[in-house]
Design an enzyme around this catalytic site. Structure first.
Site, PDB file in Angstrom:
ATOM      1  N   MET A  13     -31.072 -16.202  24.556  1.00 59.92           N
ATOM      2  CA  MET A  13     -29.879 -16.004  24.272  1.00 59.92           C
ATOM      3  C   MET A  13     -29.196 -15.578  25.547  1.00 59.92           C
ATOM      4  SD  MET A  13     -28.910 -16.496  21.244  1.00 59.92           S
ATOM      5  CE  MET A  13     -27.621 -15.385  20.869  1.00 59.92           C
ATOM      6  N   ASN A  32     -33.292  -9.674  35.184  1.00 59.56           N
ATOM      7  CA  ASN A  32     -34.574  -9.716  34.076  1.00 59.56           C
ATOM      8  C   ASN A  32     -35.489  -8.938  34.255  1.00 59.56           C
ATOM      9  OD1 ASN A  32     -34.997 -10.951  31.021  1.00 59.56           O
ATOM     10  ND2 ASN A  32     -36.944 -11.303  32.295  1.00 59.56           N
ATOM     11  N   GLY A 129     -24.558 -17.377  16.234  1.00 56.79           N
ATOM     12  CA  GLY A 129     -24.082 -18.800  16.660  1.00 56.79           C
ATOM     13  C   GLY A 129     -25.575 -19.266  17.051  1.00 56.79           C
ATOM     14  N   GLY A 130     -26.486 -18.266  17.465  1.00 51.32           N
ATOM     15  CA  GLY A 130     -28.010 -18.832  17.894  1.00 51.32           C
ATOM     16  C   GLY A 130     -27.760 -19.389  19.306  1.00 51.32           C
ATOM     17  N   LYS A 182     -21.295  -7.650  12.306  1.00 47.03           N
ATOM     18  CA  LYS A 182     -22.208  -8.755  12.415  1.00 47.03           C
ATOM     19  C   LYS A 182     -23.266  -8.842  11.247  1.00 47.03           C
ATOM     20  CE  LYS A 182     -24.821 -11.939  14.652  1.00 47.03           C
ATOM     21  NZ  LYS A 182     -26.223 -11.754  14.283  1.00 47.03           N
ATOM     22  N   HIS A 185     -21.793 -10.072   8.240  1.00 47.24           N
ATOM     23  CA  HIS A 185     -21.966 -11.574   8.340  1.00 47.24           C
ATOM     24  C   HIS A 185     -23.301 -12.173   8.101  1.00 47.24           C
ATOM     25  CE1 HIS A 185     -23.227 -14.836  10.892  1.00 47.24           C
ATOM     26  NE2 HIS A 185     -21.904 -15.236  11.023  1.00 47.24           N
ATOM     27  N   TYR A 190     -27.036 -14.809   4.467  1.00 43.64           N
ATOM     28  CA  TYR A 190     -28.101 -15.046   3.251  1.00 43.64           C
ATOM     29  C   TYR A 190     -27.940 -15.404   2.084  1.00 43.64           C
ATOM     30  CZ  TYR A 190     -31.952 -12.378   6.006  1.00 43.64           C
ATOM     31  OH  TYR A 190     -32.915 -11.925   6.771  1.00 43.64           O
ATOM     32  N   LYS A 260     -35.779 -11.778   9.234  1.00 41.11           N
ATOM     33  CA  LYS A 260     -35.867 -10.690  10.305  1.00 41.11           C
ATOM     34  C   LYS A 260     -35.270  -9.409  10.094  1.00 41.11           C
ATOM     35  CE  LYS A 260     -35.855 -13.801  14.475  1.00 41.11           C
ATOM     36  NZ  LYS A 260     -35.305 -14.321  15.601  1.00 41.11           N
ATOM     37  N   HIS A 452     -25.518  15.934 -17.505  1.00 38.39           N
ATOM     38  CA  HIS A 452     -24.774  15.207 -16.369  1.00 38.39           C
ATOM     39  C   HIS A 452     -23.296  15.349 -16.361  1.00 38.39           C
ATOM     40  CE1 HIS A 452     -28.353  14.732 -14.045  1.00 38.39           C
ATOM     41  NE2 HIS A 452     -28.853  13.873 -14.952  1.00 38.39           N
TER      42      HIS A 452
HETATM   43  P1  NBP Z   1     -35.805 -11.633  22.622  1.00 34.49           P
HETATM   44  O1  NBP Z   1     -35.329 -10.881  21.440  1.00 34.49           O
HETATM   45  O2  NBP Z   1     -36.865 -12.388  22.304  1.00 34.49           O
HETATM   46  O3  NBP Z   1     -35.957 -10.499  23.910  1.00 34.49           O
HETATM   47  C1  NBP Z   1     -36.734 -11.141  25.137  1.00 34.49           C
HETATM   48  C2  NBP Z   1     -35.662 -10.565  26.341  1.00 34.49           C
HETATM   49  O4  NBP Z   1     -35.819  -8.716  26.237  1.00 34.49           O
HETATM   50  C3  NBP Z   1     -36.484 -10.742  27.414  1.00 34.49           C
HETATM   51  O5  NBP Z   1     -35.415 -10.851  28.570  1.00 34.49           O
HETATM   52  C4  NBP Z   1     -37.490  -9.595  27.815  1.00 34.49           C
HETATM   53  O6  NBP Z   1     -37.868  -9.455  29.040  1.00 34.49           O
HETATM   54  C5  NBP Z   1     -36.634  -8.513  27.457  1.00 34.49           C
HETATM   55  N1  NBP Z   1     -37.210  -7.096  27.021  1.00 34.49           N
HETATM   56  C6  NBP Z   1     -38.169  -6.684  26.234  1.00 34.49           C
HETATM   57 BR1  NBP Z   1     -38.800  -7.647  24.981  1.00 34.49          BR
HETATM   58  N2  NBP Z   1     -38.353  -5.484  26.402  1.00 34.49           N
HETATM   59  C7  NBP Z   1     -37.750  -5.116  27.688  1.00 34.49           C
HETATM   60  C8  NBP Z   1     -37.890  -3.954  28.396  1.00 34.49           C
HETATM   61  N3  NBP Z   1     -38.631  -2.647  27.817  1.00 34.49           N
HETATM   62  N4  NBP Z   1     -37.030  -3.641  29.328  1.00 34.49           N
HETATM   63  C9  NBP Z   1     -36.418  -4.768  29.720  1.00 34.49           C
HETATM   64  N5  NBP Z   1     -36.450  -5.932  29.076  1.00 34.49           N
HETATM   65  C10 NBP Z   1     -37.006  -5.949  27.954  1.00 34.49           C
HETATM   66  O7  NBP Z   1     -34.533 -12.324  23.258  1.00 34.49           O
HETATM   67  P2  NBP Z   1     -33.355 -13.557  22.387  1.00 34.49           P
HETATM   68  O8  NBP Z   1     -34.156 -14.228  21.383  1.00 34.49           O
HETATM   69  O9  NBP Z   1     -32.905 -14.095  23.653  1.00 34.49           O
HETATM   70  O10 NBP Z   1     -32.467 -12.523  22.045  1.00 34.49           O
HETATM   71  C11 NBP Z   1     -31.895 -11.365  22.553  1.00 34.49           C
HETATM   72  C12 NBP Z   1     -31.134 -10.669  21.668  1.00 34.49           C
HETATM   73  O11 NBP Z   1     -29.989 -11.620  21.073  1.00 34.49           O
HETATM   74  C13 NBP Z   1     -31.879 -10.121  20.618  1.00 34.49           C
HETATM   75  O12 NBP Z   1     -31.459  -8.592  20.287  1.00 34.49           O
HETATM   76  C14 NBP Z   1     -31.751 -10.906  19.444  1.00 34.49           C
HETATM   77  O13 NBP Z   1     -31.711 -10.397  18.228  1.00 34.49           O
HETATM   78  C15 NBP Z   1     -30.159 -11.015  19.435  1.00 34.49           C
HETATM   79  N6  NBP Z   1     -29.787 -12.488  18.886  1.00 34.49           N
HETATM   80  C16 NBP Z   1     -30.579 -13.507  18.896  1.00 34.49           C
HETATM   81  C17 NBP Z   1     -30.006 -14.689  18.155  1.00 34.49           C
HETATM   82  C18 NBP Z   1     -30.976 -15.894  18.209  1.00 34.49           C
HETATM   83  O14 NBP Z   1     -30.590 -16.753  17.519  1.00 34.49           O
HETATM   84  N7  NBP Z   1     -32.346 -15.793  18.905  1.00 34.49           N
HETATM   85  C19 NBP Z   1     -28.785 -14.744  17.819  1.00 34.49           C
HETATM   86  C20 NBP Z   1     -28.062 -13.764  17.979  1.00 34.49           C
HETATM   87  C21 NBP Z   1     -28.401 -12.623  18.516  1.00 34.49           C
HETATM   88  P3  NBP Z   1     -39.042  -9.993  29.505  1.00 34.49           P
HETATM   89  O15 NBP Z   1     -38.638 -11.213  30.041  1.00 34.49           O
HETATM   90  O16 NBP Z   1     -39.380  -9.310  31.014  1.00 34.49           O
HETATM   91  O17 NBP Z   1     -40.083  -9.867  28.565  1.00 34.49           O
END
Ligand code: NBP
Length: 477
Positions: A13, A32, A129-130, A182, A185, A190, A260, A452
């Site tokens: 994302m 990152n 929007g993923g 959100k 949404h 669902y 989730k 009541h």
């Molecule tokens: P993930 O939810 O899989 O998170 C991975 C990221 O979090 C990596 O960059 C990882 O760093 C970092 N991270 C973690 Br885990 N622990 C950390 C820490 N203690 N300190 C710093 N960084 C840390 O990634 P995603 O699927 O890209 O989703 C990101 C966010 O977007 C989430 O909150 C998700 O719910 C939301 N979201 C996702 C979607 C979707 O369709 N996937 C849609 C909308 C929103 P690393 O590389 O060092 O491990």
């Protein structure tokens, strides 16, 4: 320092969002925790825009122009707090931290309040929007201060999806409003998915349509009132044939739906707020039931209806199911919007429902043509309708579905095909319509066993009947 926006958290994302910013001409700082992800992004896409990579939080913050704007895109929960704790000491008055993850709105409220003390704007920002949305244009629901939106909004609007030239991004309200909206949404998503699944099941099990025929039905539906992303992808999924077995793809997938948690949060909060989001709740429960592998296996031989009804006129049945789906979908949206109204009241947000529907028209999973009608319903009304169902367009739309909707629910019950979404939506609709509900009896029962008290239809005040005494009535206030 020259970066206009920073993104930290470069999993799928975050990197897509960073690429989106860069592709719109913004100088984008990227960071990152694990350096390899930053390197990979630069190696693969560094040439697509002006990226400023950094190897440490300090370097990252230093690479941004002030006031700094930083999007956090990490795993929601503890990781978000960890990143905030690392960045906040490096920031200055007026800087803006944006959490684009799927945070609980209560966490966002907590974080916003704590960071406000330090002079930092914290913007909980729902992004839907993923992966593809993040890259090409998501629907963006930012909360936080109005002031932060003045600086950040134009950038977010630029990277968001656009429909009819309008961005799918608007300031939702203060603190956790964006993440709250959100969440709702996702709850609506669902419900929408469950209703489509029920339509599929009724048409397949009830009328014997094949997946290929159903793909055509959904593709056809996508040209009318139901025109939406979810109907469109339903047709695609049903069209798919498994390469290995030659079976329809749908028949080789285990019928246990995953989740989730955001649907569950929507229902939990609705319960806290006292809003009956029965359509969303049934959708969450139906996923839960689908995953009860052991109980389902053990229940296979429980008796069902003796004689299944048959479908004589297939086209008429397909049309009935379409109308039942449309009506039930309107109810699910009405319930979700009610939850937003209740949340706004509880937490002091000024949320424009017409604008919310407008930014859901593109980029997000529930994008649909009919959201235009919701926007019109709220934008054009001199006074907000008490329910979406009472906006004239939707009152008329549901009126046109009446007989078909009821026939469909009857068909489902008669044939033992579960249609919890259709049924609960109809029950909700009839509940709202009923001049008298049996809640009066429940009040009587509550007064009987727990004193009541109850209110009377003919005068003010609270009353209690001396049930174990002479059964006379006493006023209690
Ligand atoms: P993930 O939810 O899989 O998170 C991975 C990221 O979090 C990596 O960059 C990882 O760093 C970092 N991270 C973690 Br885990 N622990 C950390 C820490 N203690 N300190 C710093 N960084 C840390 O990634 P995603 O699927 O890209 O989703 C990101 C966010 O977007 C989430 O909150 C998700 O719910 C939301 N979201 C996702 C979607 C979707 O369709 N996937 C849609 C909308 C929103 P690393 O590389 O060092 O491990």
């Amino acid at each position: 320092a020259r970066a206009e926006i920073g993104v930290t958290g470069l999993a799928v994302m975050g990197s897509n969002l960073a690429r989106n910013f860069a592709s719109k001409g913004f100088v984008t700082a990227v960071h990152n925790r694990t350096q390899a992800r930053t390197d990979a992004l630069i190696a693969e896409h560094g040439g697509d825009g002006d990226f400023v990579p950094s190897t440490s939080a300090e370097e990252f913050v230093a690479s941004l122009v002030k006031p700094r704007r930083i999007v956090i895109m990490v795993k929601a929960g503890g990781p978000t707090d960890a990143v905030i704790d690392e960045l906040a000491p490096l920031l200055e008055d007026g800087d803006i931290l944006i959490d684009g993850g799927n945070a609980k709105f209560q966490d966002t409220r907590r974080r916003e309040a704590a960071l406000r003390e330090q002079g930092i704007h914290f913007v909980g920002c729902g992004i839907s929007g993923g992966e593809e949305g993040a890259l090409l244009g998501p629907s963006i629901m930012p909360g936080g201060s109005k002031e932060s939106y003045d600086s950040l909004g134009p950038m977010l609007e630029k990277i968001s999806a656009h429909v009819d030239g309008e961005p799918c991004c608007t300031h939702i309200g203060t603190d956790g409003a964006g993440h709250f909206v959100k969440m709702v949404h996702n709850g609506i998503e669902y419900a929408d998915m469950q209703l489509i699944a029920e339509a599929y099941d009724l048409l397949r099990r009830g009328a014997g349509l094949t997946p290929a025929e159903l793909a055509d039905v959904f593709a056809e539906w996508n040209r009318g009132d139901l025109d939406s992303f979810l109907i469109e992808i339903t047709a695609e999924v049903l069209k798919q044939v498994d390469a290995e077995t030659g079976q329809p793809f749908i028949d080789v997938v285990v019928d246990a739906a995953g989740m989730k948690g955001t649907g569950t949060w929507t229902v939990q909060n609705a319960l806290d707020l006292g809003v009956p989001v029965s359509g969303i709740a049934e959708a969450v429960f139906a996923r839960g039931l689908s995953s009860l592998a052991e109980q389902r296996a053990a229940s296979k031989d429980l008796p069902g209806p003796a004689a299944a009804g048959s479908v004589d006129d297939r086209d008429a049945f397909v049309e009935d199911v379409r109308l039942a789906l449309y009506a039930s979908k309107i109810v699910a949206y009405a319930q979700g919007l009610d939850e937003i109204i209740a949340g706004a009241e509880e937490f002091g947000w000024d949320i424009d429902l017409g604008a919310v529907a407008r930014i859901w028209r593109g980029g997000c999973i529930i994008r649909a043509k009919f959201l235009n009608r919701i926007t019109e319903a709220y934008d054009s009304a001199a006074q907000q309708p008490a329910s979406l169902l009472l906006a004239p367009y939707f009152t008329d739309a549901i009126a046109g579905t009446q007989d078909a909707w009821r026939r469909t629910v009857v068909f489902a019950a008669t044939n033992g095909i579960p249609a919890p979404g259709f049924s609960t939506a109809l029950a909700y609709y009839d509940g709202l319509r009923s001049e008298r509900l049996p809640a009066a009896l429940i009040q009587g029962q509550r007064d009987f066993f727990g004193a009541h008290t109850y209110r009377r239809v003919d005068r003010d005040g609270s009353f209690h009947t001396l049930w174990s005494g002479d059964r006379s009535e006493v006023a209690t206030d």
